[in-house]
Design a protein around this motif. Structure first.
Motif, short mmCIF file in Angstrom:
data_model
loop_
_atom_site.label_atom_id
_atom_site.label_comp_id
_atom_site.label_asym_id
_atom_site.label_seq_id
_atom_site.Cartn_x
_atom_site.Cartn_y
_atom_site.Cartn_z
N GLU A 1 -26.02 48.35 -8.06
CA GLU A 1 -26.94 49.21 -7.30
C GLU A 1 -27.44 50.41 -8.11
O GLU A 1 -28.40 51.07 -7.72
CB GLU A 1 -26.26 49.69 -6.02
N SER B 1 -35.87 32.81 -3.92
CA SER B 1 -35.68 33.86 -2.94
C SER B 1 -35.37 33.22 -1.61
O SER B 1 -35.56 32.01 -1.42
CB SER B 1 -36.94 34.72 -2.84
N ARG C 1 -40.00 42.20 -9.71
CA ARG C 1 -41.09 41.54 -8.97
C ARG C 1 -42.46 41.96 -9.47
O ARG C 1 -43.43 41.22 -9.29
CB ARG C 1 -40.96 41.81 -7.47
N GLU D 1 -35.45 45.30 -7.90
CA GLU D 1 -35.06 45.25 -6.49
C GLU D 1 -33.75 44.47 -6.36
O GLU D 1 -33.64 43.35 -6.87
CB GLU D 1 -36.17 44.60 -5.66
N ILE D 2 -32.78 45.07 -5.68
CA ILE D 2 -31.50 44.40 -5.44
C ILE D 2 -31.64 43.54 -4.20
O ILE D 2 -31.95 44.04 -3.11
CB ILE D 2 -30.36 45.42 -5.25
N GLU D 3 -31.45 42.24 -4.36
CA GLU D 3 -31.71 41.30 -3.29
C GLU D 3 -30.60 40.28 -3.17
O GLU D 3 -29.80 40.09 -4.09
CB GLU D 3 -33.04 40.56 -3.54
N THR D 4 -30.59 39.59 -2.03
CA THR D 4 -29.76 38.40 -1.86
C THR D 4 -30.60 37.20 -2.27
O THR D 4 -31.67 36.95 -1.71
CB THR D 4 -29.30 38.26 -0.41
N LEU D 5 -30.12 36.45 -3.26
CA LEU D 5 -30.87 35.35 -3.85
C LEU D 5 -30.15 34.03 -3.60
O LEU D 5 -28.94 33.98 -3.37
CB LEU D 5 -31.02 35.56 -5.36
N ARG E 1 -25.94 38.22 -5.02
CA ARG E 1 -26.69 39.47 -5.15
C ARG E 1 -27.19 39.60 -6.58
O ARG E 1 -26.45 39.38 -7.54
CB ARG E 1 -25.80 40.67 -4.81
N VAL F 1 -33.98 41.88 -9.30
CA VAL F 1 -35.20 41.12 -9.55
C VAL F 1 -36.33 42.06 -9.97
O VAL F 1 -36.55 43.11 -9.35
CB VAL F 1 -35.63 40.35 -8.28
N GLU G 1 -25.58 31.91 -1.91
CA GLU G 1 -26.27 33.18 -1.93
C GLU G 1 -25.50 34.16 -2.81
O GLU G 1 -24.28 34.25 -2.74
CB GLU G 1 -26.40 33.74 -0.51
#
Length: 360
Positions: free
Chosen positions: A339, A125, A9, A16-20, A4, A7, A2
């Motif tokens: 961020e 994702s 979308r 969008e800052i996500e855990t991928l 950061r 993305v 995992e």
């Protein structure tokens, strides 16, 4: 694993800052810990839809980092420092074998389709939906890339500086050295003073150009160009011709704006060359006085990624930087966290930055 990442979308929306989820590297691929990634107008053109790409997508195409793991068949070693470029070279297609890897057919297809060079996707994702790649997808703490996108660099080179060589310096300096072939005593005008344009300006100075003209509507960028030794002008065609005795030997357009490209061509003297590296909207057309190509022996040529061979040119340009001849640290106006990426793109869109680098 995992990681950061940022993305896209939906086209036109903030990242969008996500855990991928990131799969391990396959044959000929590398797992790289990203240390620095640059924000570029090419990313903006994907965000706003003027450069269509499949979504959802992890953006970012200019970066530097450290090799963590090499897949089967790769000769890279963990711990090596690398610059990442968004056009890998397959080595076998007609452009690659002709020494023009920036035009690699399989690489172009992979970038259009949002895959790695081998056609695979390593992102997903948390719910298992695949995410597309944009070149090296550098807006993430770790990435999997084709090892054909990686160039080894000196470990003494700071990552923030090294990242600039992945796109901005390759494109701008390459346009001067590889496409224009500027020589000592030549006159050069650069239209657009972002990271690419200022790289072109610095390269023209290093090449020995006697006249350096810089054109951009943003006052802060004009002042930066002036501090680097350029004569700053408004873009008035008559003024440029008057100052240069009829026009410049080389005009370099980095704007991606058709009107600016037309201006650049108009201020190129008879026998001179206009080089364009910007990518206008795909629907945009260009109208020129066709007779001038013959009667004035003018040349108009495009240059993608500075017409570079990255594994040849990145070390060459880094050596110029280390010798003090290509002070690309002047391009770096902001260092930001992941961020802050949307604020960074807003600043880039408004002309408030030259090159911003995300540091991890």
């Amino acid at each position: 694993m995992e990681v950061r990442g940022a993305v896209l979308r939906e086209v036109g929306k903030p990242l969008e800052i996500e855990t991928l989820t990131l799969a391990p590297p396959g044959p000929g691929e590398l797992l790289v810990r990203v240390r620095a990634a640059g924000l570029c107008h090419s990313d903006l053109s994907v965000i706003d839809g003027s450069r269509p790409r499949p979504v959802p997508m992890v953006l970012g195409h200019e970066a530097a980092g450290e090799v963590v793991e090499a897949g089967p068949g790769s000769d890279f070693q963990p711990g090596e420092h690398v610059v990442l470029t968004f056009v890998p070279s397959c080595g076998d297609c007609a452009p690659c074998t002709a020494g023009r890897p920036a035009l690699c057919g399989p690489a172009a297809a992979a970038n259009r389709e949002g895959t790695l060079l081998g056609g695979d996707v390593r992102w997903s994702s948390p719910v298992g939906r695949p995410l597309h790649h944009l070149g090296v997808s550098a807006f993430a703490s770790q990435v999997v890339v084709s090892d054909r996108s990686a160039v080894r660099i000196d470990k003494a080179l700071p990552f923030e500086i090294a990242a600039l060589f992945g796109c901005a310096v390759l494109t701008g300096a390459g346009a001067v050295f590889n496409a224009a072939h500027v020589r000592p005593g030549d006159s050069v005008a650069v239209f657009g003073l972002g990271g690419v344009g200022l790289s072109a300006l610095l390269a023209a100075k290093a090449a020995g150009a006697s006249t350096l003209l810089a054109i951009d509507p943003v006052p802060s960028k004009r002042e930066l160009a002036r501090s680097l030794g350029a004569t700053v002008l408004t873009g008035d065609i008559a003024e440029i011709r008057e100052r240069t005795g009829g026009g410049v030997d080389y005009a370099v357009d980095t704007t991606g704006v058709v009107a600016a490209l037309s201006q650049a061509y108009e201020v190129t003297r008879p026998g001179g060359t206009t080089v364009t590296v910007g990518l206008p909207d795909p629907s945009a057309g260009l109208t020129l006085p066709a007779q001038s190509l013959v009667a004035e022996e003018k040349t108009l040529r495009g240059s993608y990624l500075g017409s570079c061979v990255p594994r040849r040119d990145v070390p060459r340009f880094v050596a110029l930087y280390q010798a003090g001849l290509l002070p690309v640290e002047a391009l770096l106006t902001h260092s930001i966290a992941l961020e802050e990426i949307n604020a960074g793109f807003a600043r880039l869109r408004d002309g408030g930055a030259v090159r911003q680098v995300i540091t991890f």
